[in-house]
Design an enzyme around this catalytic site. Structure first.
Site, PDB file in Angstrom:
ATOM      1  CB  CYS A 184       1.970   8.747  10.491  1.00 15.72           C
ATOM      2  SG  CYS A 184       3.074   7.928  11.763  1.00 15.72           S
ATOM      3  CB  THR A 229       6.116   6.188  10.382  1.00 12.29           C
ATOM      4  OG1 THR A 229       4.820   5.881  10.347  1.00 12.29           O
ATOM      5  CG2 THR A 229       6.398   6.267  11.928  1.00 12.29           C
ATOM      6  CD  GLU A 259      -2.135   6.935   9.930  1.00 11.27           C
ATOM      7  OE1 GLU A 259      -0.962   7.360   9.905  1.00 11.27           O
ATOM      8  OE2 GLU A 259      -2.425   5.998  10.449  1.00 11.27           O
ATOM      9  NE  ARG A 273       3.148  -1.847   7.608  1.00 10.28           N
ATOM     10  CZ  ARG A 273       2.204  -2.878   7.788  1.00 10.28           C
ATOM     11  NH1 ARG A 273       1.550  -3.151   6.815  1.00 10.28           N
ATOM     12  NH2 ARG A 273       2.572  -3.734   8.706  1.00 10.28           N
ATOM     13  NE  ARG A 297       3.196  -1.910  11.844  1.00 11.90           N
ATOM     14  CZ  ARG A 297       2.566  -0.908  11.133  1.00 11.90           C
ATOM     15  NH1 ARG A 297       1.395  -0.885  10.530  1.00 11.90           N
ATOM     16  NH2 ARG A 297       3.449   0.316  11.179  1.00 11.90           N
ATOM     17  CD  GLU A 312       1.811   1.374  15.145  1.00 11.48           C
ATOM     18  OE1 GLU A 312       2.723   1.983  15.878  1.00 11.48           O
ATOM     19  OE2 GLU A 312       1.341   2.029  14.326  1.00 11.48           O
ATOM     20  NE  ARG A 337       0.324   1.444   4.485  1.00  9.76           N
ATOM     21  CZ  ARG A 337       1.195   2.320   5.071  1.00  9.76           C
ATOM     22  NH1 ARG A 337       1.811   3.139   4.330  1.00  9.76           N
ATOM     23  NH2 ARG A 337       1.209   2.270   6.547  1.00  9.76           N
ATOM     24  NE  ARG A 339      -2.198   4.946   4.711  1.00 14.36           N
ATOM     25  CZ  ARG A 339      -2.095   4.557   6.011  1.00 14.36           C
ATOM     26  NH1 ARG A 339      -2.733   3.539   6.210  1.00 14.36           N
ATOM     27  NH2 ARG A 339      -1.435   5.235   7.073  1.00 14.36           N
TER      28      ARG A 339
END
Length: 391
Positions: free
Chosen positions: A299, A301, A253, A308, A337, A342, A154, A257
């Protein structure tokens, strides 16, 4: 300014928003109550047993330097960035960017956290240009389906000229939803599908999508404390292609995505599908990208490639010693994870293992690093299984 077609009922709120964002760039004073909450939160964090990157890097000197600052356009404060980390000492990172300008306004805290998380991406580093390469370069990791249950790749994207979730109004969510879904409904070929808005979705349908690992869940306390779940479920939804192997989350988020997935370990096929799907969307949507940081996301990260790549996999021998699994994963810049991501547990011995680094390398290099790491974990598991058979 890039302004895709939107619904007439949502056009009313755009002129004021766009005017304010383009011409009213003046920082405001931080309210006394915000300063008070910041001071108290900082003192509480010093006393708690937090292992977050926020606590590690937010020194008193940095705190005092940043506590009175606000971003030029959206007037976001340091509290808007670190509220979730202050309220959740068990955060791994503990900081979010409420708007794109936060990365520069509060760079004194973002930069060291970014360097720590992304393996040495320094404040002088520059993220390379986008380079996806070819998915065909990556053969099936587990052709016999012994270890890998499924593979997912993603990437996150934000729409240019919009802030991130904490600064979005209810009208913003509706406008974004309209802009993004117009683009999604123009997808063709294997990407053709259906958009399901969360507003009005039957609870049974919602749960079915969650149980199928397709839809995000409501109620994440880290996002909630970051004020990223306001006006829920307004403007949120999921796009699913007809084959159910290409998804797009809207306003969870990040604004967007993009997700490619399938059963088994054929990383190359999953990655290639993501590349072509992202390419179709990027022709219709203008994404936020910074010259130094790469693609901008809520975020830190997920900055840079925002890519990811993960597998759900069983590693019986390594899983018997979680510390050993984590150590070996870290050697290859992998993150372990729970099954549902997470802050979740491993269900039936299935772990979610993904690349950790997303900055300072291209998309192709990120996938390559993850591929080599997963290959090494499987090889180690095979060796351990062979040893057990000899006993």
């Amino acid at each position: 300014m890039f302004l895709p077609k939107i619904h007439i009922r949502q056009l009313r709120c755009l002129p004021k928003q766009l005017f304010l964002r383009q011409f009213c760039k003046c920082a405001s004073q931080v309210p006394p109550e915000v300063l008070e909450e910041l001071e108290q939160g900082f003192e509480d964090m010093k006393e708690c047993d937090s292992k977050s990157l926020l606590k590690k890097h937010l020194t008193k000197e940095r705190f005092d330097k940043l506590k009175d600052k606000t971003t030029p356009t959206y007037n976001s404060t340091l509290l808007d960035c670190i509220r979730s980390g202050l309220k959740n000492p068990d955060s791994g990172v503990g900081i979010y960017a409420p708007d794109p300008e936060a990365y520069s306004t509060f760079s004194d805290i973002f930069d060291p956290i970014i360097e720590d998380y992304h393996g040495g991406f320094k404040k002088t580093s520059v993220h390379p240009p986008t380079c996806f390469g070819f998915g065909s370069d990556f053969p099936n990791l587990d052709p016999d389906n012994l270890y890998i249950v499924s593979t997912r790749v993603r990437c996150g994207r934000s729409i240019k000229d919009f802030p991130f979730n904490p600064c979005l109004s209810k009208c913003d969510y509706n406008v974004l939803d309209s802009i993004i879904t117009d683009a999604l409904l123009n997808l063709s070929g294997e990407y053709s599908g259906t958009y399901f808005p969360l507003c009005g979705m039957e609870k049974d349908k919602q749960q079915e999508l969650i149980d199928s690992h397709l839809l995000f869940k409501e109620g994440d306390r880290f996002l909630k404390d970051a004020k990223a779940t306001r006006y829920w479920p307004t403007g949120r939804g999921i796009y699913i292609n007809d084959n159910r192997n290409f998804l797009v989350w809207v306003n969870e988020e990040d604004h967007v995505r993009i997700i490619s997935m399938e059963k088994g370990g054929n990383l190359g096929a999953v990655y290639e599908r993501l590349i072509l799907g992202e390419n179709q969307l990027s022709k219709q949507l203008e994404f936020s990208r910074d010259k130094r940081l790469g693609y901008l996301t809520f975020c830190p990260t997920n900055l840079g490639t925002s890519l990811r790549a993960s597998v759900h996999m069983r590693l019986p021998s390594l899983a018997d010693d979680k510390a050993k699994l984590d150590k070996m994963a870290a050697k290859y810049n992998l993150q372990v994870r729970g099954t549902r991501g997470e802050h979740t547990d491993a269900e039936d011995g299935v772990y979610d293992i993904s690349n950790k680094r997303r900055m300072g390398l291209t998309e192709y290099e990120a996938i390559q690093e993850m591929y080599k790491g997963i290959r090494a974990l499987i090889d180690h598991e095979c060796q351990e299984a062979a040893k057990a058979c000899k006993k």
